[in-house]
Each structure stands twice: as structure tokens, then as C-alpha cells.
Design an enzyme around this catalytic site. Sequence first.
Site, PDB file in Angstrom:
ATOM      1  N   LYS A  10      70.670  78.243  14.743  1.00  0.00           N
ATOM      2  CA  LYS A  10      70.975  77.834  16.120  1.00  0.00           C
ATOM      3  C   LYS A  10      71.327  79.022  17.016  1.00  0.00           C
ATOM      4  O   LYS A  10      71.177  78.936  18.235  1.00  0.00           O
ATOM      5  CB  LYS A  10      72.076  76.773  16.146  1.00  0.00           C
ATOM      6  CG  LYS A  10      73.443  77.232  15.743  1.00  0.00           C
ATOM      7  CD  LYS A  10      74.332  77.503  16.922  1.00  0.00           C
ATOM      8  CE  LYS A  10      75.718  77.940  16.534  1.00  0.00           C
ATOM      9  NZ  LYS A  10      75.932  78.713  15.337  1.00  0.00           N
ATOM     10  N   GLY A  12      78.171  74.855  13.531  1.00  0.00           N
ATOM     11  CA  GLY A  12      78.204  73.618  12.742  1.00  0.00           C
ATOM     12  C   GLY A  12      79.318  73.703  11.709  1.00  0.00           C
ATOM     13  O   GLY A  12      79.948  72.701  11.340  1.00  0.00           O
ATOM     14  N   ASN A  13      79.592  74.929  11.257  1.00  0.00           N
ATOM     15  CA  ASN A  13      80.660  75.136  10.283  1.00  0.00           C
ATOM     16  C   ASN A  13      82.037  75.014  10.920  1.00  0.00           C
ATOM     17  O   ASN A  13      83.014  74.768  10.223  1.00  0.00           O
ATOM     18  CB  ASN A  13      80.499  76.504   9.625  1.00  0.00           C
ATOM     19  CG  ASN A  13      79.315  76.506   8.676  1.00  0.00           C
ATOM     20  OD1 ASN A  13      79.310  75.798   7.691  1.00  0.00           O
ATOM     21  ND2 ASN A  13      78.290  77.268   9.012  1.00  0.00           N
ATOM     22  N   LYS A  58      73.728  85.866  14.148  1.00  0.00           N
ATOM     23  CA  LYS A  58      74.547  85.906  15.373  1.00  0.00           C
ATOM     24  C   LYS A  58      74.395  87.271  16.060  1.00  0.00           C
ATOM     25  O   LYS A  58      74.222  87.361  17.272  1.00  0.00           O
ATOM     26  CB  LYS A  58      76.023  85.670  15.059  1.00  0.00           C
ATOM     27  CG  LYS A  58      76.344  84.230  14.738  1.00  0.00           C
ATOM     28  CD  LYS A  58      77.849  84.024  14.615  1.00  0.00           C
ATOM     29  CE  LYS A  58      78.150  82.810  13.786  1.00  0.00           C
ATOM     30  NZ  LYS A  58      77.575  81.567  14.299  1.00  0.00           N
ATOM     31  N   LYS A  75      68.507  79.971   4.664  1.00  0.00           N
ATOM     32  CA  LYS A  75      69.472  79.340   5.578  1.00  0.00           C
ATOM     33  C   LYS A  75      70.355  78.376   4.775  1.00  0.00           C
ATOM     34  O   LYS A  75      69.869  77.371   4.240  1.00  0.00           O
ATOM     35  CB  LYS A  75      68.683  78.582   6.642  1.00  0.00           C
ATOM     36  CG  LYS A  75      69.469  77.558   7.403  1.00  0.00           C
ATOM     37  CD  LYS A  75      70.105  78.147   8.614  1.00  0.00           C
ATOM     38  CE  LYS A  75      70.932  77.132   9.364  1.00  0.00           C
ATOM     39  NZ  LYS A  75      71.955  77.764  10.168  1.00  0.00           N
TER      40      LYS A  75
END
Length: 313
Positions: free
Chosen positions: A213, A16-17, A275, A134
Site C-alpha cells: 500500500k 494495516g498492522n 515505505k 509480501k
Amino acid sequence: MSGGATAPVLLVALGGNALIQKDQAGTIAEQLANLQEPMAQIARLSRNHRLLITHGNGPQVGSLLLQQECCAELPRLPLEILVAQTQGQIGYLIESSLDNQLMALGLELWQPLVSLISYVVVDQDDPAFQHPDKPIGPVLSAGQAAAAPYAVMQTAKGWRRVVASPRPLTIVEKREIRRLIAMDFIVICCGGGGIPVIREGRHFAGVDAVIDKDLASACLAREVGVDIFCMATDVPGVALDYGQPGQRFLRELSLVRARAYLADGQFHPGSMGPKVRAALNFLEAGGQRALICSTQEIEAALAGRAGTHFSKD
Ligand code: ADP
Ligand code: MG
């Protein structure tokens, strides 16, 4: 022509970043421009892969929260509704950009695309509900952070609002997604980590949270049988001593070392940490290949010339 029934299933998790780059305001024009390069690559990759695309929503969902807080007259929408909104808006941006790129290659008639509203189940007793970590929304100044009426945290990018991010347990639409992949659709799903829901008897109820995500993608990858799991973000890969003078990006990272660096605090908990954890979860569950790279270098990374590749030994 698309990958076909025997082509490897590639999951690309888009940051998203990466849709809103550092120092950008986050206009739709900027987000569409930022999508051009990754979508051109994904369109080419669709020739010999079956494709799943997931995406983050940190900056976008934080902006929606701020937008409603600016308007006192209308009822506030809960976070789960805002996550659903970002699945719609980012799904639309990805789908239309990818469709243009497929058309440029003459593939659009061969390669059907669909974006799916997706629920992800979490545990209502997840400890994350007591410890929001988050980051969402824009970077705040120290003054804004001190005066904020909500939880904030110092992140790798600066001060940001934080919300609860419970662990994803299962993707509600996994059967539908499997069917769509088998039918050779490119599937955009689990946007923003999925709409967070808890089970209430035979029903689901939305909860106030944003699931990471990458962790949701690892769960999806395990449940639908992904061969290659690629997390594309706004840095070239995984670095040691990130943001410090000795910073160095890694081309290869073994599971053993990844676990040790995680325990050592090398990866920030709301960004690179999940991640690396997602890569570990995927490979430990029998996944073949996991990598982290920049959105500009997805093809180069898949060819082994960029990004950080996880090795099982
Ligand atoms: P995305 O939207 O792609 O998930 P995140 O902000 O969650 O983006 O994760 C990418 C960010 O992780 C990078 O922009 C960087 O600031 C941060 N980061 C934290 N630790 C590391 C590290 N060890 N190596 C590389 N990046 C790191
Ligand atoms: Mg992230």
C-alpha cells in the site's frame, strides 16, 4: 470547516498492522479502538488540509485467506476478491470512526467523506510473481511455518505467509479521485494497495497478489498531486540497525542516505523497505514532503516533533 481549494493535499497511508497491534487477536472491537487516536488526529487535520487516506490490509487479508481455508465446502475466493473485501471492511471502519471524530468537532456537515473501491494496474510479467515477499496474516510459530502448505518467510515480526507483491503502475480511478479532492471530499482509496489488475486489451482482469500500500500510495500521490505524504505505522519512524542492540530512530533522512541504507539492507523488504522506496519515488517525482511516523503521532510528526522526515539534499 475543511481545508478548501488552496489547502495542501495531505495523504495519510495507514498501516494495516497498526489497526491490529502486536499480540492482539484482531477483533473488530480492537481495530475500532486502535482507530480512535489516528482518526481524532485526521479529523483535526481536516480543518487545514485536503485529505486522502489509504490503508494496508496485511493482517486482515491473511485472516480472510485462513478463514476460507478452514471451510472445505465452499469455493475458494481468489486473492483479488479478498483484497476487495478488505477495502470494504477497513473502509467502513475508517469511515465510521472518522465520521464520529468529525461529529465530535462539529465538522461532519462540512466535511463529506467517501470510500472508493480502487483498482491498481500491475505488469503481468512483474518478477514479483515468481518471488513472493509480501507478509500477510498472523505471525506463525516455527512449527506452523515448517508445516505450512504455502510460501512463508522470516520477517521482522517472525514467520509469516507471503504472497506476490507486484509494483503498482497506475491507479485506475485517478481522475475520479482528483475530482473528489477538488470537490473537498475526504477520500479513502487504494485500500490494501488496491485491487491488483492487469490490462487485457481494453479490459482489466484481477490477479492473485497483494500490492504494497505504500508503493501504491506513492503512485497515487504522484498521479493526483499530493503535497504531503505521511506513512503512519506501528513504529516511531525509520531506524538503523532495527531490532538490534544499536537500534536508533532517525529524525531526518536524506534521499542519498536513504538509497545507500536501502542498498545496504537496513530496511526489511516486505515492510520498511517499501515505505522508504515509496518516499523516494514520491520526492523524485517532484513531491514536496514525505515522512514516516507512528499512528499515534501524526500531528506531532507534521509539526516536526516526531517521525522520520525525508530531505531532498
Ligand atoms: P504497515 O502495515 O504499517 O505497512 P509494516 O509491517 O509493513 O506495517 O511496516 C512496519 C514495520 O517495519 C515495523 O513494525 C517494523 O517491524 C518493520 N521494520 C523493518 N525494518 C525497519 C527499520 N529499519 N526501522 C523501523 N521499522 C522497521
Ligand atoms: Mg506494510
